[in-house]
Design an enzyme around this catalytic site. Structure first.
Site, PDB file in Angstrom:
ATOM      1  N   ALA A 268       0.824  -1.216   0.000  1.00 16.52           N
ATOM      2  CA  ALA A 268       0.000   0.000   0.000  1.00 16.52           C
ATOM      3  C   ALA A 268       0.856   1.263   0.000  1.00 16.52           C
ATOM      4  O   ALA A 268       0.415   2.321   0.449  1.00 16.52           O
ATOM      5  CB  ALA A 268      -0.953   0.018   1.196  1.00 16.52           C
TER       6      ALA A 268
ATOM      7  N   GLU B  90       3.285   3.065  -5.317  1.00 14.77           N
ATOM      8  CA  GLU B  90       2.258   2.759  -6.320  1.00 14.77           C
ATOM      9  C   GLU B  90       1.727   3.954  -7.117  1.00 14.77           C
ATOM     10  O   GLU B  90       1.354   3.770  -8.280  1.00 14.77           O
ATOM     11  CB  GLU B  90       1.077   2.055  -5.639  1.00 14.77           C
ATOM     12  CG  GLU B  90       1.407   0.664  -5.171  1.00 14.77           C
ATOM     13  CD  GLU B  90       0.457   0.179  -4.095  1.00 14.77           C
ATOM     14  OE1 GLU B  90       0.010  -0.965  -4.177  1.00 14.77           O
ATOM     15  OE2 GLU B  90       0.165   0.958  -3.166  1.00 14.77           O
TER      16      GLU B  90
END
Length: 396
Positions: A130, A332
């Site tokens: 994450a 990400e």
């Protein structure tokens, strides 16, 4: 317009100014006109251009995972042992966390030895996922380092009969009013005075919550922003294409390590580009995945890189939230910048119909699918021509 579908208000939105900055720095308007002229005079090779923004929420949506621990020992020779709950997998996490500890103690990073993550040192570690590895573990290490620094400061104040405000850590030394002692010298004095030189640290992300039954809440502590402008050239007879240029502007707050962050943006973008252009998944009639290895699954390689790749980090914009030194996560979010590559390919295909139609090119935009998109445009143009001819006035 600033509330997400899960009812979190998007705060500190930088997309408007970032998009304007990238539009100017990439010469978007001038290149758009240049590409139109090129395509008008090039029947086979067509260029495409796209500029796409990204807003990416940072935190685990499973709220309980947003926690991390760290362990720091200081030895009498002034060396520091650091262990945290994150996994180093080449992304530079250990360097970033070590930099945080070095900054707290104001010592050279060479003093710090990081050992591999192990639950006998830091228990119940959350996954390194994450994009939160540096956020969580950096904060936990910062907490442990500040506990130890406070102990050393209190000891120095007692030992030298000064106030804590008179004690300053700077450049591998400690200034106590007019006196300067080395870091290791103070550590040795603290050891002989029986001051603990070991501490655990802990961090939990504040402000976040999420009710899955209602699909609403504040699942993300903050948002990272980015924008990419990509130019491609497509061979409309084969569907083959090449990335000519990519301009990227990405927001990492007050970067912990700009060199690492630029590398992460580059790698994330290329990975995202592969996701939307070459990485085609194929299942057989029995539902078995056939593209399950490098022999059958095409990831981007060095030859797939844009010929001209320009990456810039947003400058002088700290994260308004209280993250580790007001930095932002970088794993990400740049992955989503690959959307610009897919949109640029579609833009090149759309030029076959003078940009009047939106081509249907599924992701990933493999050469086969790009070729089908080109054929679709040609058929649409051919079908429209008789109708337009019928509307033309008859001249004598």
């Amino acid at each position: 317009r600033n509330v997400t579908h899960y009812y979190q208000t998007v705060e500190h939105n930088m997309l408007e100014e970032m998009t304007a900055e990238l539009e100017a720095s990439s010469d978007y308007a001038e290149r758009r006109e240049s590409i139109r002229r090129f395509n008008a005079n090039s029947p086979v090779l067509k260029k495409g251009l796209a500029l796409t923004p990204v807003k990416f929420g940072i935190s685990f949506t499973a709220t309980f995972l947003n926690q991390a621990g760290a362990l720091i020992h200081i030895y009498t020779d002034g060396s520091i042992h650091l262990n945290h709950g994150g996994t180093e997998m080449g992304q530079g996490l250990n360097i970033k966390v070590a930099q945080v500890v070095a900054q707290i103690f104001q010592v050279d990073i060479s003093r710090i030895q990081i050992t591999a993550t192990n639950t006998d040192k830091v228990p119940n570690t959350s996954p390194t996922a994450a994009s939160s590895g540096a956020d969580l573990n950096g904060k936990a290490a910062q907490n442990a380092a500040e506990i130890l620094k406070k102990r050393l400061t209190e000891f120095a104040a007692r030992h030298y009969h000064v106030t804590e405000e008179d004690v300053e850590f700077r450049n591998g030394h400690v200034r106590v009013r007019e006196q300067i002692v080395s870091f290791e010298q103070l550590v040795q004095q603290a050891y002989f005075a029986q001051v603990s030189l070991s501490s655990t640290g802990f961090y939990r992300t504040p402000k976040i919550f999420y009710d899955r039954s209602q699909a609403r809440g504040r699942p993300f502590y903050y948002f990272a922003f980015g924008a990419a402008c990509v130019e491609v050239i497509v061979d409309t007879l084969t569907g083959e294409y090449k990335m000519l240029r990519a301009d990227i502007l990405h927001d990492v707050g007050d970067s912990l390590n700009p060199a690492i962050d630029i590398g992460q943006v580059e790698g994330g973008f290329i990975q995202g580009m592969g996701w939307l252009t070459t990485e085609e998944l194929v299942w057989n009639a029995k539902g078995k995945l056939m593209t399950n290895g490098p022999a059958s699954y095409k990831i981007p390689a060095v030859a797939d890189m844009p010929l001209d790749l320009r990456v810039k980090l947003v400058e002088n914009r700290k994260n308004p939230e209280d993250t580790v030194f007001h930095s932002k996560a970088v794993g990400e979010p740049p992955f989503m910048l690959g959307i610009a590559a897919w949109c640029a390919i579609k833009d090149a295909v759309a030029s076959l119909a003078d940009y009047r139609l939106q081509p249907h090119v599924d992701a990933p935009a493999t050469p086969e699918r790009v070729l089908w998109g080109c054929e679709q445009m040609r058929k649409a143009v051919a079908a429209a021509q008789p109708a337009e001819s019928a509307r033309e006035p008859v001249t004598h």
